[in-house]
Enzyme design. Structure first.
Site, mmCIF file in Angstrom:
data_model
loop_
_atom_site.group_PDB
_atom_site.id
_atom_site.type_symbol
_atom_site.label_atom_id
_atom_site.label_comp_id
_atom_site.label_asym_id
_atom_site.label_seq_id
_atom_site.Cartn_x
_atom_site.Cartn_y
_atom_site.Cartn_z
ATOM 1 N NE ARG A 1 -3.324 -0.195 2.807
ATOM 2 C CZ ARG A 1 -3.800 -0.667 3.959
ATOM 3 N NH1 ARG A 1 -3.664 0.049 5.078
ATOM 4 N NH2 ARG A 1 -4.410 -1.839 3.994
ATOM 5 C CG HIS B 1 -0.983 -3.055 4.208
ATOM 6 N ND1 HIS B 1 -1.318 -4.167 3.462
ATOM 7 C CD2 HIS B 1 -1.804 -3.057 5.287
ATOM 8 C CE1 HIS B 1 -2.306 -4.814 4.059
ATOM 9 N NE2 HIS B 1 -2.619 -4.165 5.175
ATOM 10 C CG ASP C 1 -5.402 -6.188 4.651
ATOM 11 O OD1 ASP C 1 -4.760 -6.524 5.665
ATOM 12 O OD2 ASP C 1 -5.628 -5.002 4.351
ATOM 13 C CD GLU D 1 -7.367 -4.268 10.684
ATOM 14 O OE1 GLU D 1 -7.780 -3.094 10.697
ATOM 15 O OE2 GLU D 1 -6.394 -4.639 9.981
ATOM 16 C CG HIS E 1 -3.412 -6.661 9.224
ATOM 17 N ND1 HIS E 1 -3.471 -5.382 8.725
ATOM 18 C CD2 HIS E 1 -2.139 -6.817 9.670
ATOM 19 C CE1 HIS E 1 -2.289 -4.791 8.871
ATOM 20 N NE2 HIS E 1 -1.466 -5.655 9.450
#
Length: 210
Positions: free
Chosen positions: A78, A122, A129, A189, A192
């Protein structure tokens, strides 16, 4: 911040170069996400990871196939600009359009911190994810994990007691498969996972996903 301007310069590879038919649903490249639009830095729906991490994820995928299972990937590398885009969105308290779907039980101001951070693993190319698909008759369908991806709520915590036994079992199936290849789960999460040790734990990247 690395000066790398593309994946090759960052030492990353696209996961489909290792598993051509892996299931990608890169949410931030489209509108099906909590900001409701393509996120800055996502010019295409790609999954880039450091080569060592991508190799480990490919091994996870290959271990699942004989069980009638496969991964579905929602996000990988990301860009830093995307992380900053999330922070700006979280600070815009006038935009509550995605609250019913993504954070119905939280005040938007509470998303900063545990769920949305000014820095992200990320951006170092070692975090993904993802979820699981299972073969039903002649097609792969999503397994029931108890919540959708990016649902900001206690029920999305990996060990939440507020999901069914089957849903907990499905989460544990994913966690076990990922752990065997060196990935650690973020407890808040279920989707994740970060590869440990990270290849570049102190270096973030900002080249666009193309």
């Amino acid at each position: 911040m690395s000066p790398a301007s593309d994946a090759a310069g960052a030492g990353m590879v696209e996961i489909r170069s290792l598993v051509w038919d892996i299931s990608l649903d890169i949410r931030y490249a489209g509108r099906d996400n909590f900001v409701g639009r393509p996120v800055k830095g996502y010019e295409a729906a790609g999954c880039y990871l450091h080569e060592r991490v991508a190799q480990a994820l490919a091994r996870v995928e290959r271990s699942l196939r004989p069980q009638g299972l496969m991964l579905r990937i929602y996000d990988c590398y990301r860009p830093v600009r995307a992380v900053q885009d999330f922070v700006v969105w979280a600070g815009d308290l006038d935009d509550q359009s995605s609250k019913p779907q993504y954070y119905p039980n939280l005040d938007k101001r509470d998303l900063l911190g545990d769920y949305i951070s000014p820095t992200s693993g990320h951006s170092r190319g070692a975090t993904a994810d993802l979820s699981l698909l299972e073969l039903r008759e002649d097609r792969f369908e999503p397994m029931d994990m108890g919540t959708a991806f990016d649902f900001f709520d206690e029920t999305a915590h990996t060990a939440s007691p507020n999901v069914s036994a089957r849903q907990r079992s499905n989460r544990e199936l994913l966690r076990s498969a990922m752990r065997r290849e060196g990935f650690e789960n973020y407890p808040l999460e279920w989707w994740h996972y970060t590869y440990k040790p990270e290849p570049t734990p102190r270096t973030a990247f900002d080249f666009p996903v193309r």
